[in-house]
Structures are given as structure tokens and as C-alpha cells.
Design a protein around this motif. Structure first.
Motif, PDB file in Angstrom:
ATOM      1  N   UNK A 141       0.799  -1.222   0.000  1.00  0.00           N
ATOM      2  CA  UNK A 141       0.000   0.000   0.000  1.00  0.00           C
ATOM      3  C   UNK A 141       0.826   1.263   0.000  1.00  0.00           C
ATOM      4  N   UNK A 142       2.095   1.136  -0.287  1.00  0.00           N
ATOM      5  CA  UNK A 142       2.972   2.311  -0.281  1.00  0.00           C
ATOM      6  C   UNK A 142       4.148   2.090  -1.228  1.00  0.00           C
ATOM      7  N   UNK A 143       4.786   3.185  -1.598  1.00  0.00           N
ATOM      8  CA  UNK A 143       6.032   3.145  -2.366  1.00  0.00           C
ATOM      9  C   UNK A 143       7.164   3.548  -1.432  1.00  0.00           C
ATOM     10  N   UNK A 156      10.296  -5.356   0.048  1.00  0.00           N
ATOM     11  CA  UNK A 156       9.561  -6.607  -0.161  1.00  0.00           C
ATOM     12  C   UNK A 156       8.065  -6.455   0.119  1.00  0.00           C
ATOM     13  N   UNK A 157       7.676  -5.387   0.820  1.00  0.00           N
ATOM     14  CA  UNK A 157       6.262  -5.142   1.117  1.00  0.00           C
ATOM     15  C   UNK A 157       5.744  -3.889   0.420  1.00  0.00           C
ATOM     16  N   UNK A 158       6.585  -3.279  -0.417  1.00  0.00           N
ATOM     17  CA  UNK A 158       6.182  -2.055  -1.110  1.00  0.00           C
ATOM     18  C   UNK A 158       5.640  -2.387  -2.491  1.00  0.00           C
ATOM     19  N   UNK A 175      15.049  -5.310  -7.290  1.00  0.00           N
ATOM     20  CA  UNK A 175      14.251  -5.553  -8.501  1.00  0.00           C
ATOM     21  C   UNK A 175      13.528  -6.893  -8.451  1.00  0.00           C
ATOM     22  N   UNK A 176      14.022  -7.821  -7.624  1.00  0.00           N
ATOM     23  CA  UNK A 176      13.346  -9.113  -7.475  1.00  0.00           C
ATOM     24  C   UNK A 176      12.233  -9.053  -6.427  1.00  0.00           C
ATOM     25  N   UNK A 177      12.192  -7.970  -5.653  1.00  0.00           N
ATOM     26  CA  UNK A 177      11.234  -7.874  -4.548  1.00  0.00           C
ATOM     27  C   UNK A 177      10.063  -6.953  -4.833  1.00  0.00           C
ATOM     28  N   UNK A 178      10.276  -5.951  -5.687  1.00  0.00           N
ATOM     29  CA  UNK A 178       9.229  -4.964  -5.925  1.00  0.00           C
ATOM     30  C   UNK A 178       9.320  -4.423  -7.340  1.00  0.00           C
TER      31      UNK A 178
END
Length: 481
Positions: A141-143, A156-158, A175-178
Motif C-alpha cells: 500500500x505504499x512506495x 519486499x512489502x512495497x 528488482x526481485x522484490x518490488x
């Protein structure tokens, strides 16, 4: 350099501070600002840290202020954030820095809708920052804009990632997470090694050739042991001086950033992480004293005295008008005394008196040029120094008088009984007087014309005309022997 990969989403953009929005670390910066007030605070750091890193940051922050207008901001990122702000996107400053400094930065930029920062109990770093952002905005829910490996657990949660001055490994992992929408990479004008050498001020090492002066003055340049000792002393002094330069630049960050030329120093402009300077400085000092153990004990004593004096200058005495000048002149003379101690040569009264007057004059040149620079910028005081614009003419008079005193000492020495015992043709030595008179008067003339913008000793070492005069003087002394 900015590379945009994907259009930005409308999620709130959370921005890290240290190493991302600014090219510095506010904890280290504020710690050195506190040490500048009183170096004894160093002994309280472990006590504060025992209660947690958040407590350490709080105790430091409540004792010092940082001029956030002078911080090295990432201009490309600020421009991007300004654009996002103008489009109505919510911006959140999310940082592990103390809330006092975070709010000051947010107020200065006027871009952020909210500030999340460390307080006395919570160090908002790593998983704590992640948990706070998840609680406030939810998963994806955020950048997030960050720069370090510790930011990976936030990315990982962005829903969107913005990478700023990160290493290639961190960039690839992010780049592998977001979904990475933008990457900001500063253009490097110099290689990493050259930036560190610049911070160590290797270009000022030629000043340490002064350790060879007693060897030359005593005509012992054919003594192999003495020459070897002088070479070791040269490198030992250079390493010690570089260690002090690093610490001096860390302590002097605010005044360096307010200076038109010193603001380009590696630490001041953010080219080198502050923690690297704090770690490299003691390593250089240890190497310096390790070399000193190869020389006579008297050299070790002089080197220790030099280090203590330079530290006193960096932390306090540079702010004391006139005392700083005397100390700078004395520190140059200490190089000659150190050379004499290393080479087991008794320095003469004439040599020490001459060098003291000469280097006080050159120290006054340094301060004179700094005052002229501040006047040109419309300022009345020099940041971090004890001089005002109204002192300019007095500094010129003091410096001229001191330089001519040095030449007078040289003339009296040439006329003394010592000269006939040292030189077969002492009449040739007399020519040194007009050569010195011309060189030092020219230095002051160039300073008055604002054509010297660096340490005058370094200028003399690199100036072709000064080099020619020194070579001619050396030739005269050789033929006079």
C-alpha cells in the motif's frame, strides 16, 4: 542520473533520509558536531548506547543543532519529489534519524505531508520501519525510496520501489522484490580511490619535505642512515597528517559546506560516507606511529606532540583568533624539529627562528585569503573561525611584518660566525636574502589580488616561479659549501 522505468503509482511515497534524500548520515554528523562542542562527550557515547541506539540519537540530538540548509541533498531526487508533490501525491519522510532533525529537514524542503522518525524509545530502522509502514498503509500500500541493504525488507512489502545511489547487488535484489519505477545514480566525477586520496589530502604531503631541512642544513645528505630516517619520517608524518585531515573534515562539516571551495571536499559534498572517514582515520594514525617506532624516541615524542596539537586545533583552537595562526606556524616548525629528531641532528636556533616567522606569515596568508573570500560573498564572519571582514588589513600587516622578520633572521644568520664554519664561500649565501624577499612579497601580492585560493605552502610547492627560486637557492647553497 535518473532512469524512469515505469509510471509512478498513486500510493504514498515514503522516503528514507540518510544516504537517500541526503548524502550523509545524521547520526555520525551530529556526533561529530557534539564532539566539536566538547570532545569529552566521546566517553558518554558508550553509556548512552547501552540504553539503545534510539537513546544515543536522542541524547546527541537534544544537545546539538544541524543547519539542514547546508546538508548535501540529492538534487535529482528532490526535483523528482517536487514533481510528485505538485501532482498531489502524499510524501512521507520515513527515517531512522532522530525526529528533531527529520522534522527540520521536512520543514526546510516543504514537501512532506508526514514525518516518521526515531524518538527516545524507538529506533525506526529496518524491521521497525517496515512494521510501522505496514501498520499505517498495509502490504503493497505504499512506495518506498531507499538506498541500503537494510531497505530490502521494506521493499519486499512495497508496491513500488525507488532506488537511490545503491550498489549493484542491492539494486538487483530490490528488482526481485518490488516493481522499481525509478533509479537515481549519482554521476561519479572521480574514481573511488581518487576520492579517498583527496580526502586524505595526499596533495599536501609535499609539506612534509620539511623533515629533510635539518639534514640539508647540517650538510649530512650523504649520510645514508640519516637519509633513510628522513624518508621514514616523511611517510610517518604524512600518515599522521592525513589522519588528522580526515577527522578535521568530519568536525568541520558545517563551515566547509558554507565555504565556496571547501564545500567540494569529499565528506562535505557526500562523495564518501562519513563512517569511512571515522574508520580510516585511526588506521592511518596506527600506521604512522608504527613507522615512528623505527626512529629514535625523540621523534615519537615530537610526532605525539604534533598529533595532540593538531587535534586541539581541529576541535577548539581554530576558532581562537591569532592563537590559530601561532599554532599553524608552530605545526610547520614541528615538522623541522621532527626531522631533526629522526635524523639525530641538533636544530639550530637560527633555523627554528627563521621557520617560525616564515610559517606564521604563510598561515596569515591562508587566513587573509579566507577573509577575502568571505567578503566577496558578502559575509562579515568566517564560519568556524574567529575573524571578521574588518580584520583583513590587520592580517595583511601582521603577515608582512612576520615575513620580513624571517628575512631579517636569515640576514643575521648569514652575518654570524656560524656561517664561515659551514660554508667556504658564504658570500653566495647573501643572494638568498633578495630571493626570499622577492618570493614572500610576491606571495602577499598574489594573495592581495585574490590569486591564491589554497594553502600557501602547497601553492609554493606547485608554483613554477617559486620552484625556480627554490632551485636557484639550492644551487647557491651547493656552490657555497
Amino acid at each position: 542520473m535518473l532512469v524512469i522505468f515505469l509510471p509512478a503509482a498513486n500510493h504514498p511515497l515514503c522516503v528514507d533520509l540518510d544516504g537517500t534524500l541526503i548524502k550523509t548520515d545524521l547520526l555520525i554528523e551530529s556526533a561529530f558536531a557534539l564532539l566539536r562542542l566538547n570532545v569529552l562527550y566521546l566517553f558518554l557515547f558508550p553509556y548512552w548506547l547501552f540504553s539503545g541506539k534510539a537513546h544515543l540519537k536522542h541524547e546527541i540530538a537534544r544537545r546539538v543543532d544541524i543547519d539542514v540548509s547546508l546538508l548535501p541533498y540529492n538534487s535529482a531526487l528532490v526535483e523528482y519529489l517536487t514533481e510528485q508533490h505538485s501532482q498531489g501525491r502524499p510524501l512521507i519522510l520515513a527515517t531512522a534519524s532522530n525526529q528533531k532533525f527529520a522534522h527540520a529537514v521536512a520543514q526546510y524542503l516543504g514537501l512532506f505531508d508526514r514525518v516518521l522518525a526515531s524518538d527516545e524509545q524507538t529506533n525506526l530502522s529496518g524491521h521497525r520501519k517496515r512494521d510501522q509502514l505496514l501498520a499505517d498503509y498495509g502490504d503493497n500500500g505504499f512506495a518506498y525510496a531507499g538506498n541500503a541493504r537494510i531497505d530490502l525488507e521494506i521493499w519486499s512489502h512495497a508496491d513500488e520501489g525507488i532506488i537511490v545511489d545503491a550498489t549493484s547487488s542491492v539494486t538487483q535484489a530490490a528488482e526481485t522484490l518490488t516493481r522499481v519505477s525509478a533509479t537515481f545514480a549519482s554521476t561519479k566525477l572521480y574514481s573511488p580511490l581518487s576520492r579517498y586520496l583527496k580526502a586524505m589530502r595526499i596533495h599536501q604531503w609535499p609539506k612534509n619535505v620539511l623533515v629533510f631541512v635539518p639534514l640539508v642544513a647540517a650538510h649530512q645528505f650523504s649520510d645514508g642512515d640519516a637519509v633513510q630516517a628522513a624518508i621514514i619520517a616523511f611517510f610517518s608524518f604524512g600518515l599522521c597528517a592525513s589522519s588528522v585531515y580526515l577527522l578535521n573534515d568530519l568536525v568541520d562539516l558545517p563551515s566547509d559546506r558554507a565555504h565556496p571551495r571547501k564545500c567540494n571536499r569529499p565528506f562535505a559534498c557526500g562523495e564518501i560516507p562519513l563512517i569511512h572517514g571515522a574508520l580510516i582515520a585511526p588506521v592511518l594514525l596506527i600506521a604512522s606511529f608504527a613507522l615512528a617506532l623505527l626512529l629514535p624516541p625523540d621523534y615519537l615524542l615530537v610526532l605525539s606532540l604534533y598529533y595532540v596539537a593538531t587535534m586541539a586545533y581541529s576541535f577548539r583552537l581554530k576558532q581562537a583568533a591569532l592563537i590559530d595562526i601561532m599554532l599553524l606556524g608552530w605545526l610547520y616548525t614541528l615538522r623541522i624539529i621532527a626531522g631533526a629528531a629522526a635524523e639525530d641532528i641538533e636544530p639550530s636556533f637560527w633555523l627554528l627562528a627563521f621557520s617560525m616567522f616564515l610559517f606564521i606569515s604563510l598561515a596569515l596568508v591562508k587566513r587573509y585569503t579566507e577573509v577575502r573570500t568571505m567578503i566577496a560573498l558578502g559575509k562579515t564572519d568566517i564560519a568556524g573561525r574567529g575573524y571578521r571582514s574588518s580584520d583583513l588589513h590587520l592580517l595583511s600587516q601582521f603577515g608582512s611584518a612576520s615575513s620580513y622578520m624571517a628575512i631579517l633572521v636569515l640576514a643575521l644568520y648569514i652575518n654570524s660566525e656560524n656561517i664561515s664554519a659551514m660554508y667556504q664561500r658564504p658570500e653566495l649565501i647573501w643572494i638568498l636574502c633578495p630571493l626570499m624577499l622577492y618570493m614572500i612579497t610576491r606571495i602577499w601580492l598574489l594573495a592581495h589580488r585574490d590569486e591564491i585560493d589554497e594553502d600557501p605552502v602547497v601553492f609554493i610547492m606547485s608554483d613554477r616561479r617559486s620552484q625556480g627560486l627554490m632551485l636557484l637557492g639550492a644551487i647557491l647553497m651547493w656552490f657555497a659549501i
